[in-house]
Design a protein around this motif. Structure first.
Motif, PDB file in Angstrom:
ATOM      1  N   LYS A  66     -29.856 -30.397-135.353  1.00  0.00           N
ATOM      2  CA  LYS A  66     -30.313 -29.936-136.659  1.00  0.00           C
ATOM      3  C   LYS A  66     -29.107 -29.841-137.598  1.00  0.00           C
ATOM      4  O   LYS A  66     -28.100 -29.212-137.262  1.00  0.00           O
ATOM      5  CB  LYS A  66     -30.973 -28.563-136.532  1.00  0.00           C
ATOM      6  CG  LYS A  66     -31.647 -28.066-137.798  1.00  0.00           C
ATOM      7  CD  LYS A  66     -32.275 -26.686-137.576  1.00  0.00           C
ATOM      8  CE  LYS A  66     -33.373 -26.759-136.535  1.00  0.00           C
ATOM      9  NZ  LYS A  66     -34.028 -25.433-136.351  1.00  0.00           N
ATOM     10  N   PRO A  67     -29.150 -30.514-138.725  1.00  0.00           N
ATOM     11  CA  PRO A  67     -27.984 -30.484-139.621  1.00  0.00           C
ATOM     12  C   PRO A  67     -27.660 -29.068-140.073  1.00  0.00           C
ATOM     13  O   PRO A  67     -28.553 -28.297-140.424  1.00  0.00           O
ATOM     14  CB  PRO A  67     -28.427 -31.364-140.804  1.00  0.00           C
ATOM     15  CG  PRO A  67     -29.916 -31.376-140.742  1.00  0.00           C
ATOM     16  CD  PRO A  67     -30.279 -31.264-139.302  1.00  0.00           C
ATOM     17  N   GLN A  68     -26.370 -28.739-140.016  1.00  0.00           N
ATOM     18  CA  GLN A  68     -25.902 -27.426-140.442  1.00  0.00           C
ATOM     19  C   GLN A  68     -25.140 -27.560-141.755  1.00  0.00           C
ATOM     20  O   GLN A  68     -24.397 -28.520-141.953  1.00  0.00           O
ATOM     21  CB  GLN A  68     -24.978 -26.816-139.383  1.00  0.00           C
ATOM     22  CG  GLN A  68     -25.640 -26.595-138.034  1.00  0.00           C
ATOM     23  CD  GLN A  68     -26.682 -25.509-138.092  1.00  0.00           C
ATOM     24  OE1 GLN A  68     -26.556 -24.552-138.846  1.00  0.00           O
ATOM     25  NE2 GLN A  68     -27.737 -25.661-137.285  1.00  0.00           N
ATOM     26  N   PRO A  69     -25.304 -26.608-142.669  1.00  0.00           N
ATOM     27  CA  PRO A  69     -24.543 -26.673-143.912  1.00  0.00           C
ATOM     28  C   PRO A  69     -23.058 -26.531-143.638  1.00  0.00           C
ATOM     29  O   PRO A  69     -22.638 -25.746-142.780  1.00  0.00           O
ATOM     30  CB  PRO A  69     -25.082 -25.478-144.714  1.00  0.00           C
ATOM     31  CG  PRO A  69     -25.649 -24.554-143.690  1.00  0.00           C
ATOM     32  CD  PRO A  69     -26.178 -25.424-142.589  1.00  0.00           C
ATOM     33  N   GLU A  70     -22.267 -27.299-144.322  1.00  0.00           N
ATOM     34  CA  GLU A  70     -20.818 -27.216-144.169  1.00  0.00           C
ATOM     35  C   GLU A  70     -20.330 -25.872-144.697  1.00  0.00           C
ATOM     36  O   GLU A  70     -20.762 -25.416-145.752  1.00  0.00           O
ATOM     37  CB  GLU A  70     -20.129 -28.350-144.945  1.00  0.00           C
ATOM     38  CG  GLU A  70     -20.281 -29.717-144.315  1.00  0.00           C
ATOM     39  CD  GLU A  70     -19.554 -29.816-142.990  1.00  0.00           C
ATOM     40  OE1 GLU A  70     -18.465 -29.222-142.864  1.00  0.00           O
ATOM     41  OE2 GLU A  70     -20.085 -30.469-142.076  1.00  0.00           O
ATOM     42  N   PRO A  71     -19.431 -25.197-143.939  1.00  0.00           N
ATOM     43  CA  PRO A  71     -18.876 -23.946-144.456  1.00  0.00           C
ATOM     44  C   PRO A  71     -18.176 -24.180-145.791  1.00  0.00           C
ATOM     45  O   PRO A  71     -17.483 -25.182-145.976  1.00  0.00           O
ATOM     46  CB  PRO A  71     -17.865 -23.534-143.373  1.00  0.00           C
ATOM     47  CG  PRO A  71     -18.298 -24.260-142.146  1.00  0.00           C
ATOM     48  CD  PRO A  71     -18.892 -25.548-142.627  1.00  0.00           C
ATOM     49  N   LEU A 306      -2.393 -13.922-133.333  1.00  0.00           N
ATOM     50  CA  LEU A 306      -3.390 -14.393-134.285  1.00  0.00           C
ATOM     51  C   LEU A 306      -2.747 -15.399-135.219  1.00  0.00           C
ATOM     52  O   LEU A 306      -1.568 -15.280-135.565  1.00  0.00           O
ATOM     53  CB  LEU A 306      -3.958 -13.234-135.093  1.00  0.00           C
ATOM     54  CG  LEU A 306      -4.806 -12.200-134.336  1.00  0.00           C
ATOM     55  CD1 LEU A 306      -5.130 -11.019-135.227  1.00  0.00           C
ATOM     56  CD2 LEU A 306      -6.099 -12.825-133.813  1.00  0.00           C
ATOM     57  N   ASP A 307      -3.530 -16.378-135.656  1.00  0.00           N
ATOM     58  CA  ASP A 307      -2.985 -17.409-136.538  1.00  0.00           C
ATOM     59  C   ASP A 307      -4.101 -18.014-137.389  1.00  0.00           C
ATOM     60  O   ASP A 307      -5.252 -18.135-136.941  1.00  0.00           O
ATOM     61  CB  ASP A 307      -2.330 -18.517-135.689  1.00  0.00           C
ATOM     62  CG  ASP A 307      -1.295 -19.310-136.472  1.00  0.00           C
ATOM     63  OD1 ASP A 307      -1.065 -19.012-137.665  1.00  0.00           O
ATOM     64  OD2 ASP A 307      -0.709 -20.248-135.893  1.00  0.00           O
ATOM     65  N   GLU A 308      -3.774 -18.327-138.613  1.00  0.00           N
ATOM     66  CA  GLU A 308      -4.624 -19.108-139.516  1.00  0.00           C
ATOM     67  C   GLU A 308      -6.018 -18.495-139.698  1.00  0.00           C
ATOM     68  O   GLU A 308      -7.032 -19.150-139.446  1.00  0.00           O
ATOM     69  CB  GLU A 308      -4.732 -20.554-139.031  1.00  0.00           C
ATOM     70  CG  GLU A 308      -3.415 -21.285-138.911  1.00  0.00           C
ATOM     71  CD  GLU A 308      -2.721 -21.504-140.252  1.00  0.00           C
ATOM     72  OE1 GLU A 308      -3.440 -21.718-141.252  1.00  0.00           O
ATOM     73  OE2 GLU A 308      -1.475 -21.451-140.290  1.00  0.00           O
ATOM     74  N   LEU A 309      -6.081 -17.253-140.132  1.00  0.00           N
ATOM     75  CA  LEU A 309      -7.377 -16.641-140.455  1.00  0.00           C
ATOM     76  C   LEU A 309      -7.920 -17.231-141.753  1.00  0.00           C
ATOM     77  O   LEU A 309      -7.173 -17.619-142.650  1.00  0.00           O
ATOM     78  CB  LEU A 309      -7.247 -15.135-140.592  1.00  0.00           C
ATOM     79  CG  LEU A 309      -6.675 -14.357-139.412  1.00  0.00           C
ATOM     80  CD1 LEU A 309      -6.787 -12.859-139.676  1.00  0.00           C
ATOM     81  CD2 LEU A 309      -7.349 -14.738-138.119  1.00  0.00           C
ATOM     82  N   LYS A 310      -9.260 -17.269-141.842  1.00  0.00           N
ATOM     83  CA  LYS A 310      -9.890 -17.841-143.031  1.00  0.00           C
ATOM     84  C   LYS A 310     -11.324 -17.347-143.153  1.00  0.00           C
ATOM     85  O   LYS A 310     -12.057 -17.287-142.158  1.00  0.00           O
ATOM     86  CB  LYS A 310      -9.887 -19.368-142.945  1.00  0.00           C
ATOM     87  CG  LYS A 310     -10.473 -20.071-144.170  1.00  0.00           C
ATOM     88  CD  LYS A 310     -10.422 -21.582-144.004  1.00  0.00           C
ATOM     89  CE  LYS A 310     -10.995 -22.293-145.217  1.00  0.00           C
ATOM     90  NZ  LYS A 310     -10.967 -23.770-145.061  1.00  0.00           N
ATOM     91  N   PHE A 311     -11.731 -16.987-144.356  1.00  0.00           N
ATOM     92  CA  PHE A 311     -13.125 -16.667-144.628  1.00  0.00           C
ATOM     93  C   PHE A 311     -13.890 -17.954-144.907  1.00  0.00           C
ATOM     94  O   PHE A 311     -13.364 -18.892-145.520  1.00  0.00           O
ATOM     95  CB  PHE A 311     -13.264 -15.768-145.867  1.00  0.00           C
ATOM     96  CG  PHE A 311     -12.755 -14.360-145.670  1.00  0.00           C
ATOM     97  CD1 PHE A 311     -13.180 -13.593-144.595  1.00  0.00           C
ATOM     98  CD2 PHE A 311     -11.878 -13.803-146.573  1.00  0.00           C
ATOM     99  CE1 PHE A 311     -12.719 -12.288-144.423  1.00  0.00           C
ATOM    100  CE2 PHE A 311     -11.413 -12.509-146.412  1.00  0.00           C
ATOM    101  CZ  PHE A 311     -11.840 -11.749-145.327  1.00  0.00           C
ATOM    102  N   THR A 312     -15.166 -17.994-144.490  1.00  0.00           N
ATOM    103  CA  THR A 312     -16.068 -19.036-144.943  1.00  0.00           C
ATOM    104  C   THR A 312     -17.236 -18.369-145.655  1.00  0.00           C
ATOM    105  O   THR A 312     -17.573 -17.226-145.384  1.00  0.00           O
ATOM    106  CB  THR A 312     -16.598 -19.901-143.782  1.00  0.00           C
ATOM    107  OG1 THR A 312     -17.383 -19.091-142.902  1.00  0.00           O
ATOM    108  CG2 THR A 312     -15.445 -20.525-143.010  1.00  0.00           C
ATOM    109  N   TYR A 313     -17.874 -19.145-146.548  1.00  0.00           N
ATOM    110  CA  TYR A 313     -18.909 -18.595-147.414  1.00  0.00           C
ATOM    111  C   TYR A 313     -20.199 -19.412-147.301  1.00  0.00           C
ATOM    112  O   TYR A 313     -20.177 -20.555-146.875  1.00  0.00           O
ATOM    113  CB  TYR A 313     -18.413 -18.595-148.862  1.00  0.00           C
ATOM    114  CG  TYR A 313     -17.316 -17.573-149.113  1.00  0.00           C
ATOM    115  CD1 TYR A 313     -17.614 -16.334-149.683  1.00  0.00           C
ATOM    116  CD2 TYR A 313     -15.993 -17.847-148.764  1.00  0.00           C
ATOM    117  CE1 TYR A 313     -16.610 -15.393-149.891  1.00  0.00           C
ATOM    118  CE2 TYR A 313     -14.997 -16.915-148.963  1.00  0.00           C
ATOM    119  CZ  TYR A 313     -15.319 -15.688-149.550  1.00  0.00           C
ATOM    120  OH  TYR A 313     -14.313 -14.757-149.753  1.00  0.00           O
TER     121      TYR A 313
END
Length: 313
Positions: A66-71, A306-313
């Motif tokens: 099932k296609p998922q929306p790109e973050p 920990l490395d390279e934290l990032k929020f997605t929306y």
């Protein structure tokens, strides 16, 4: 000599009804398959077609994804990659910001280093060799739990490696505790916090009530995100005053627990669950190499990278 069948997502591959089956005229199929049969393709099925010779064919099925929306990218916090570090003061305390950082950037991340490092115990610092993403100028975060002994052993306390959005307030040296203020201004609603982690826990060798019974167990680390509409940063004073997850001011919350030994970095995704539609005023990312560090319980050998934290929306 393969047949690949694509079926809708969530289809039971072990019970597929044959709608049609054709082979060369005069050939036979072993095992026999005919229209209307129900076959199991949860694993590939091998059949033999026989004409003047025997030919093995493989029939397999796969569910369509099932296609998922790109973050989507959106606003991030300063230095979520942990590439920027500098040292300051007589004790060369490590701070998670660049030397030319603005006052606002300097106020993004807080830790107990200002308390522990002058005593000879570095609980929060940069990592420059063991990284999830390498390259020029790349750095990571190392959180290390430390068993501290000061004043010729008169005071002994565990200090978990911990970093958070906010700042440290008044310090009580005798109790080896401090008032901590969680939260910096933030009005967005990210869906996830993603990044890379490597946890190397030890057996719990420092305990305090109510967790005396934890001694000898494998330590846990964690990282969590809380979004709120507090009127000011939230005061935490371990172990007496801690975050109440039933606080009505909490808008969104998510947590990942690290409870196993890792040999290398592993990606993680922290899903933020929202409780209402209100707009946040504050956000706090909190990470610790010993999840029970607020109760001075953990392993003096536990390390969380920990490395390279990032929020997605």
């Amino acid at each position: 000599k393969t047949v690949e069948v694509a079926v809708p997502v969530d289809t039971d591959l072990s019970k597929l009804k044959v709608e049609g089956f054709d082979i060369t005229e005069g050939a036979t199929c072993t095992p026999a398959i005919k229209e209307g049969d129900v076959i199991d393709l949860s694993s590939p099925l091998t059949v033999v077609l026989t004409t003047y010779d025997n030919y093995e064919w493989t029939i397999s099925a796969s569910a369509q994804i099932k296609p998922q929306p790109e973050p989507k990218d959106g606003p991030q916090l300063y230095n979520m990659s942990f590439d920027n570090w500098c040292q300051g003061g007589l004790n060369k305390v490590w701070f998670p910001y660049a030397e030319d950082a603005t006052d606002q950037e300097k106020a993004t991340w807080g830790s107990a280093n200002g308390t522990t490092q002058p005593l000879g115990y570095v609980t929060v610092g940069p990592e420059d060799t063991f990284l999830a993403v390498t390259g020029e100028g790349k750095m990571g975060l190392k959180l290390q739990t430390q068993g501290m002994s000061i004043l010729m052993g008169m005071i002994k306390k565990l200090a978990a490696g911990s970093i958070f959005n906010g700042y440290t307030g008044d310090i009580d040296i005798m109790k080896m505790s401090a008032k901590i203020y969680w939260g910096i201004s933030f009005t967005e609603r990210p869906k996830t916090l993603e990044g890379y982690a490597c946890y190397k826990p030890g057996a719990i060798d420092w305990t305090q009530d109510p967790y005396k019974g934890k001694e000898g167990e494998l330590d846990n680390g964690h990282i969590f995100v809380v979004l709120t509409d507090w009127d000011a940063p939230f005061e935490v004073s371990p172990p007496d005053q801690l975050l109440d997850l039933d606080d009505p001011h909490i808008i969104g919350y998510g947590k990942v627990v690290f409870d196993k030994k890792m040999e290398a970095y592993e990606p993680f995704k922290l899903n933020i669950e929202y409780r209402n539609e209100r707009t946040p005023k504050y956000i706090a990312i909190v990470a610790s190499s010993s999840a029970l560090g607020d109760f001075f319980t953990g392993s003096s050998s536990s390390v969380l990278y920990l490395d390279e934290l990032k929020f997605t929306y």
